[in-house]
Write a protein that holds these residues in place. Structure first.
Motif, short mmCIF file in Angstrom:
data_model
loop_
_atom_site.label_atom_id
_atom_site.label_comp_id
_atom_site.label_asym_id
_atom_site.label_seq_id
_atom_site.Cartn_x
_atom_site.Cartn_y
_atom_site.Cartn_z
N ASN A 37 24.76 36.56 46.71
CA ASN A 37 25.78 37.61 46.84
C ASN A 37 27.04 37.06 47.49
OD1 ASN A 37 24.14 39.50 45.66
ND2 ASN A 37 23.39 40.36 47.60
N THR A 38 26.82 36.22 48.50
CA THR A 38 27.98 35.63 49.18
C THR A 38 28.77 34.74 48.23
OG1 THR A 38 26.78 35.64 51.27
CG2 THR A 38 28.69 34.18 51.11
N ALA A 39 28.04 33.98 47.43
CA ALA A 39 28.72 33.10 46.46
C ALA A 39 29.48 33.91 45.43
CB ALA A 39 27.69 32.20 45.79
N ASN A 40 28.86 34.99 44.97
CA ASN A 40 29.54 35.84 43.97
C ASN A 40 30.78 36.49 44.56
OD1 ASN A 40 27.70 35.28 41.97
ND2 ASN A 40 26.39 37.05 42.44
N ALA A 41 30.66 36.94 45.81
CA ALA A 41 31.81 37.57 46.47
C ALA A 41 32.95 36.58 46.62
CB ALA A 41 31.38 38.12 47.83
N ALA A 42 32.60 35.34 47.01
CA ALA A 42 33.63 34.31 47.16
C ALA A 42 34.30 34.02 45.83
CB ALA A 42 33.02 33.04 47.74
N LYS A 43 33.47 33.98 44.78
CA LYS A 43 34.01 33.72 43.44
C LYS A 43 34.95 34.84 43.01
CE LYS A 43 32.55 32.80 38.66
NZ LYS A 43 31.39 32.68 37.75
N GLU A 44 34.54 36.09 43.34
CA GLU A 44 35.36 37.24 42.97
C GLU A 44 36.69 37.21 43.71
OE1 GLU A 44 35.86 40.28 40.39
OE2 GLU A 44 34.08 39.03 40.59
N GLN A 45 36.67 36.82 45.00
CA GLN A 45 37.89 36.76 45.80
C GLN A 45 38.87 35.71 45.27
OE1 GLN A 45 38.01 39.65 47.31
NE2 GLN A 45 38.67 38.79 49.25
N SER A 46 38.31 34.63 44.71
CA SER A 46 39.17 33.55 44.22
C SER A 46 39.62 33.77 42.78
CB SER A 46 38.45 32.21 44.33
OG SER A 46 37.30 32.21 43.49
N LYS A 47 39.21 34.89 42.19
CA LYS A 47 39.55 35.19 40.80
C LYS A 47 41.07 35.28 40.63
CE LYS A 47 38.81 38.77 37.29
NZ LYS A 47 38.18 40.09 37.03
N ASN A 48 41.59 34.55 39.66
CA ASN A 48 43.04 34.52 39.46
C ASN A 48 43.56 35.86 38.95
OD1 ASN A 48 43.18 31.86 40.23
ND2 ASN A 48 43.05 31.06 38.14
N ILE A 49 44.77 36.19 39.39
CA ILE A 49 45.44 37.41 38.93
C ILE A 49 46.34 37.01 37.75
CG2 ILE A 49 46.92 39.35 39.55
CD1 ILE A 49 44.23 39.14 41.10
N GLN A 50 45.94 37.37 36.55
CA GLN A 50 46.69 36.95 35.36
C GLN A 50 47.11 38.12 34.46
OE1 GLN A 50 43.60 34.03 34.00
NE2 GLN A 50 45.33 32.60 33.93
N HIS A 51 46.35 39.19 34.47
CA HIS A 51 46.62 40.30 33.56
C HIS A 51 47.04 41.54 34.35
CE1 HIS A 51 44.94 37.77 30.47
NE2 HIS A 51 43.80 37.66 31.15
N ILE A 52 48.30 41.92 34.19
CA ILE A 52 48.86 43.07 34.90
C ILE A 52 48.93 44.24 33.94
CG2 ILE A 52 50.89 44.00 36.08
CD1 ILE A 52 50.45 40.27 36.04
N VAL A 53 48.38 45.36 34.35
CA VAL A 53 48.38 46.57 33.52
C VAL A 53 49.18 47.66 34.24
CG1 VAL A 53 46.98 48.33 32.38
CG2 VAL A 53 46.13 45.97 32.55
N VAL A 54 50.24 48.13 33.60
CA VAL A 54 51.05 49.24 34.11
C VAL A 54 50.59 50.51 33.39
CG1 VAL A 54 53.38 50.18 34.40
CG2 VAL A 54 53.00 47.69 34.51
N VAL A 55 50.21 51.52 34.15
CA VAL A 55 49.75 52.77 33.57
C VAL A 55 50.82 53.83 33.75
CG1 VAL A 55 47.88 54.46 33.46
CG2 VAL A 55 47.40 52.11 34.21
N GLY A 56 51.41 54.25 32.62
CA GLY A 56 52.49 55.23 32.66
C GLY A 56 53.81 54.61 32.27
#
Length: 533
Positions: free
Chosen positions: A9-28
């Protein structure tokens, strides 16, 4: 010995935290959605071409509010950064030039009661010295006339530049009045065709979180699931993501700013060549005020009022009385009621969702702060776009701290316009002067300003929504008196102030003699266009 499940779980959480921000979605969509999408896309295209995507999702069943026709000079930078030609914008969005705001009947309510908040900063290097000299002399001019040419330019209906002035450049600082509906459509076309923003028209039917409480995707009616790394809520008063999905509380400020309703109407000009006001006209009424904004093709007019002090019918009657001087058949006009719930969310960025525009909050149209907040919110997101979720937590906290401060400052500045009144004709104006409705932070500044002129040192942020000069124009326009300090201006300071007054007077005369009218310049732009940068 470590638990292998916990380690996983700790490894998955760390992986999730390091996930790159690449796709921005504007709603509205609307002005907020397209300004935000365009600002971010332009920044990413210029810096990280091909590595990011921006998608805007909007519903065909949600009509935009359609008001918000006033802007601040920041809009010139916003449009320029998006790569928009000013000539195209002016031609397609029924734009006119705005050089400030005229506040009529806000102090005493009498016919000769008015003052200006111009968009030009005071001329010279030391406005505080000039203001002290203005106080101590028998000066027959308003402070804004003494410190800036702009009140005179507005009274004469003049433009802020020449046809030969390059796009976005100015002789006198300016913003715009614009058609909000046309503006949204114009931005949409530019964002889709020039900035590669993906545009989807569909209804969002579900918002799906991942295991860590972040938004993973939107389930839509026609486009399936839309995945993203950062979601920007531009869904207006509905606040679909931040308000409804994440249940971030709304903080009302109706105890400070009383107005909660507006009645808007579009008013035709008498002819295609009718003069166009170079400023927003804000005229106080018995329990609120009326905005009057001149576009190139029509006027946008509306009555903002507090329903606890006046009925809707009484407010409508006041608006019709105001219009009767310039409209032959007032009853033929179409009036629209707009509810206002003054306040904002307790925070604006939660997890991987940030609210921009009406979904973050709204106060009232006074001083055109709504689009300004959209611009500076979008700009901060674009400039500080986090690389991953770990960085996002830091950026989100910084964003929340910054905008909580900015909303507080705007509330204070708007309250200033109301609390300094001297009117006794209604409980609305009297109650606005009561200490219980005045924020402590504003009261503290007013105590300070009793003995010293407002300065940039009075504010803790390097970049303020409204600079010290704005407070100076409103305070002294409404008759606030800063007492003389224990020490008087020395002779050198007095001479410098007198010299500055004379220079302002000379500049005013030069511009008055050479600038075209607002209407004349707009006609030339539509015919020839402005000079490219």
């Amino acid at each position: 010995m470590p638990n292998p499940i916990d380690s996983g779980n700790t490894a998955n959480a760390a992986k999730e935290q390091s996930k790159n921000i690449q796709h921005i979605v504007v709603v509205g969509g609307g002005s907020a959605g397209w300004i935000t999408a365009g600002t971010i896309a332009a920044k990413l295209n210029n810096t990280f071409a091909g590595q990011y995507s921006v998608t805007l999702v909007e519903s065909a069943n949600v009509a935009p509010i359609g008001v918000g026709e006033g802007t601040w000079p920041t809009m010139r930078t916003t449009l320029k950064k998006m790569g928009i030609r000013e000539t195209d914008f002016i031609k397609q969005c029924h734009v006119s030039f705005k050089q400030g705001a005229k506040f009529a009947k806000w102090v005493t309510g009498k016919q000769d009661d008015y003052y200006y908040h111009p968009l030009m900063l005071p001329e010279g290097n030391n406005s505080e010295t000039s203001i002290r000299q203005w106080f101590t002399t028998d000066y027959n001019h308003s402070l804004s006339t003494s410190l800036s040419p702009q009140e005179s330019l507005c009274e004469a209906g003049l433009a802020p530049k020449y046809i030969t002035t390059a796009e976005y450049d100015a002789e006198a600082n300016y913003a715009y009045h614009l058609d909000a509906g046309r503006f949204s459509e114009f931005l949409k076309n530019h964002c889709v065709n020039k900035l590669d923003v993906r545009h989807l028209i569909t209804d969002v039917v579900a918002i799906n979180n991942d295991d860590y409480g972040y938004i993973d995707s939107l389930t839509t009616e026609d486009e399936g699931d839309i995945h993203g790394d950062l979601f920007i809520d531009c869904t207006g008063f509905n606040s679909l993501l931040l308000g409804k999905h994440f249940d971030v509380p709304f903080k009302s400020c109706k105890d400070i700013l009383f107005v909660d309703s507006a009645i808007a109407v579009q008013v035709p000009y008498e002819s295609e060549q009718s003069s166009i006001a170079s400023h927003t006209i804000s005229t106080a009424q018995s329990c609120g005020w009326i905005w009057d904004i001149g576009l190139s093709n029509r006027r946008g007019v509306g009555h903002v009022y507090a329903s606890q002090y006046i009925s809707e019918q009484e407010a409508l009657n006041e608006l019709k009385t105001y219009l009767a001087d310039s409209v032959d058949d007032v009853e033929s006009l179409s009036f629209r009621k707009i509810p206002i719930n003054p306040g904002h969310r307790e925070k604006f960025w939660h997890k991987n969702c940030v609210a921009v525009g009406l979904s973050a909050g709204f106060l009232e149209p006074l001083e055109a702060s709504a689009l300004l907040l959209v611009e500076i919110s979008a700009a901060m997101i674009a400039e500080q776009l986090p690389a991953n979720r770990e960085a996002m937590e830091i950026v989100a906290q910084r964003f929340n701290d910054t905008f909580l401060y900015r909303w507080e400052r705007i509330i204070n500045f708007l309250k200033l316009h109301y609390m300094l009144n001297q009117r006794t004709d209604s409980a609305f104006w009297i109650d606005n002067r009561k200490a219980a409705s005045i924020p402590d932070s504003l009261q503290t500044l007013l105590t300070l300003w009793q003995t010293q002129v407002p300065s940039d040192n009075d504010f803790i942020h390097a970049t303020e929504v409204f600079p010290a000069a704005s407070y100076q124009y409103v305070l002294y326009g409404m008759g606030f008196n800063t007492q003389s300090a224990p020490w008087a201006l020395n002779e050198k300071q007095q001479d410098l102030a007198r010299t500055q007054f004379n220079l302002t007077k000379q500049k005013t005369q030069q511009l008055m003699n050479t600038l075209p009218s607002n209407r004349a310049l707009l006609n030339l732009i539509h015919q020839y266009g402005l000079q490219k940068i």
